[in-house]
Design an enzyme around this catalytic site. Structure first.
Site, PDB file in Angstrom:
ATOM      1  CE  LYS A 112      -4.132  -2.207   1.109  1.00 17.19           C
ATOM      2  NZ  LYS A 112      -3.753  -3.526   1.502  1.00 17.19           N
TER       3      LYS A 112
HETATM    4  C1  LIG Z   1      -4.462  -4.677   1.131  1.00 19.99           C
HETATM    5  C2  LIG Z   1      -3.709  -5.928   1.094  1.00 19.99           C
HETATM    6  C3  LIG Z   1      -4.046  -6.965   0.224  1.00 19.99           C
HETATM    7  C4  LIG Z   1      -5.242  -6.886  -0.692  1.00 19.99           C
HETATM    8  O1  LIG Z   1      -5.175  -5.810  -1.570  1.00 19.99           O
HETATM    9  P1  LIG Z   1      -6.358  -5.492  -2.586  1.00 19.99           P
HETATM   10  O2  LIG Z   1      -6.463  -4.015  -2.685  1.00 19.99           O
HETATM   11  O3  LIG Z   1      -7.542  -6.138  -2.027  1.00 19.99           O
HETATM   12  O4  LIG Z   1      -5.970  -6.066  -3.876  1.00 19.99           O
HETATM   13  C5  LIG Z   1      -3.247  -8.090   0.205  1.00 19.99           C
HETATM   14  N1  LIG Z   1      -2.173  -8.209   1.031  1.00 19.99           N
HETATM   15  C6  LIG Z   1      -1.825  -7.247   1.880  1.00 19.99           C
HETATM   16  C7  LIG Z   1      -0.660  -7.450   2.767  1.00 19.99           C
HETATM   17  C8  LIG Z   1      -2.568  -6.072   1.939  1.00 19.99           C
HETATM   18  O5  LIG Z   1      -2.217  -5.102   2.789  1.00 19.99           O
END
Ligand SMILES: *Cc1c(COP(=O)(O)O)cnc(C)c1O
Length: 461
Positions: A112
């Protein structure tokens, strides 16, 4: 370049407006009116460039004149300067034709950061030019919130309020949200699930009086600018494995369909992606929907990959919009049916989706076994989300390279990793004092009115 809503009933916006708004006023999500194409020669020319240079070339066509080239170069440089790896998104080989794309070298150790660090810088430049302030409210299953707080802490044009499900995030995730000392940071622990947090967020956006009063801005993965930032590492990794001369495939552990949707955009831009594999945990609504067309929400299970413990997958709406030939009223109707528990994807739309995406799921035991197995066979310690990815990827590895996205650092989920391997992964040294910092958090009920009151009162901007 302009942006339209997936429900066809909101004003078209520029990139900057769509970024500052988040959710469209008709409840839909913004998508580009046209996806810019990159010539194969322009893709080939990305080989050997830095991550920042690739980022500039891939994202520039989507921005219109929201930023000058010089501003955008500066934004990108600042966004990735705090990463703990010079390559930003390095590839590691797991086996013949299987590669791991490490997306966890940012300040909060999850992918993120790629998007959030970038939009933090973009918000700052855009708001300074406009002389405006905004209130950012985000819902998180753990990683979005920590990444948002890290990206916006201390910026004077924003307050950032993050709703997370009380007791359902890992300790590292919680501490990353509750330990920043800046007064514009507000961590809110909601009594409920992630879907409740996301539901309250949507309700706030649909309360136009409140929305306008506090100048609400959203940075959840529904924000188009976040999806765009994630398109970059599909290009950088594919090119380093021989694209565009060679096709590559990706497996993406996902819940909210944000990261995988970025891969779909990369493909539409011209990157030769063979397979886009959707990997879910036991909360497998996406896998069920893509295999049978049945998008019925169920109970949310708590798993060892909590950032994917989701039953309502917001970004899937963007894929549906294209699968339904960009018919906003058809999408609006599906989303109405979803309020009643679910919908059936039409045959035509399902065929289109199945031509683009394949899917698989990993249950808890399979996820743990993947962590154990990869450590033994490769020496890599995977976080549980990445392990869901590698497990599902195995069924889809063919003659072309498969890249599995490693979405978080194992130290962010130490209990699950220790249970699978007997080893407790240490935090990188730059954040080793996280457990010593004091925490600041407000517990809140799953109630719209009291949340809005709290946000009105706490706002500093
Ligand atoms: C947010 C997150 C996901 C899922 O991301 P999407 O936006 O649903 O594709 C997967 N793994 C981790 C570690 C995350 O923080």
């Amino acid at each position: 370049m302009h942006y339209v809503s997936t429900r066809g009933n909101a004003p078209t916006l520029t990139f900057e407006e769509a970024m500052l708004t988040g959710l469209a006023r008709d409840g839909g999500l913004y998508v580009p009116a046209d996806v810019p194409k990159m010539a194969q020669s322009d893709i080939a020319a990305l080989a050997g460039l830095s991550y920042e240079e690739v980022a500039f070339r891939v994202m520039r066509p989507f921005l219109g004149d929201s930023f000058t080239d010089a501003e955008f170069e500066d934004i990108i440089a600042k966004a990735y300067a705090s990463f703990g790896h010079d390559a930003r998104a390095p590839l590691v080989q797991l086996g013949p034709n299987h590669h791991l794309l490490e997306l966890f070298h940012g300040p909060t150790l999850a992918f993120k950061d790629f998007a959030m660090q970038l939009i933090g810088q973009m918000f700052q430049v855009a708001l300074a030019k406009r002389g405006e302030k905004v209130t950012i409210v985000g819902a998180t299953s753990g990683d979005t919130g920590s990444a948002a707080i890290e990206a916006f802490r201390g910026l004077d044009a924003v307050d950032v309020f993050i709703l997370y499900p009380h007791g359902r995030v890992s300790e590292v995730q919680r501490r990353q949200m509750t330990t920043p000392v800046e007064s514009n940071v507000h961590a809110l622990a909601l009594h409920g699930h992630f879907d409740d947090c996301q539901g309250k967020l949507k309700d706030m956006f649909n309360d136009f009086t409140f929305r306008d009063e506090v100048r609400l801005a959203g940075v959840n993965s529904i924000n188009w600018a976040r999806v765009l930032a994630q398109v970059v590492y599909y290009f950088s990794s594919a090119v380093s494995l021989g694209a565009p001369a060679r096709e590559v495939s990706f497996t993406v552990p996902t819940g909210n369909f944000g990261d995988i949707f970025a891969g779909y955009i990369a493909k539409r831009m011209g990157l030769p992606i063979k397979q886009l594999v959707v990997a879910t945990n036991k909360n497998d609504i996406l896998h069920r929907a893509l295999s049978t067309g049945d998008y019925t929400t169920g109970e949310v299970f708590s798993t060892i990959s909590p950032s994917m413990d989701i039953q309502v997958s917001s970004n899937f709406e963007r894929a549906l919009f294209d699968a339904y030939d960009r018919d906003g009223s058809a999408v609006a109707q599906l989303m109405d049916e979803l309020k009643g528990g679910g919908f059936k994807i039409s045959q035509g739309a399902l065929q289109r989706l199945q031509a683009l995406f394949v899917s698989g799921r990993a249950d808890e035991a399979q996820t743990s076994a993947a962590i154990t197995g990869y450590l033994k066979r490769t020496g890599e310690i995977l976080c549980p989300h990445s392990a869901v990815g590698t497990y599902v990827a195995e069924a889809h590895i063919g003659p072309d390279p498969m890249i599995t996205l490693a979405t978080a650092h194992p130290a962010k989920f130490p209990d699950a990793v220790e249970a699978a391997t007997g080893q407790r992964p240490p935090l990188p040294r730059r954040m080793a004092d996280l457990y010593d910092r004091s925490e600041r958090v407000t517990e809140v009920e799953n109630n719209l009115e009291s949340l809005e009151t709290l946000i009105r009162e706490r706002r500093t901007a």
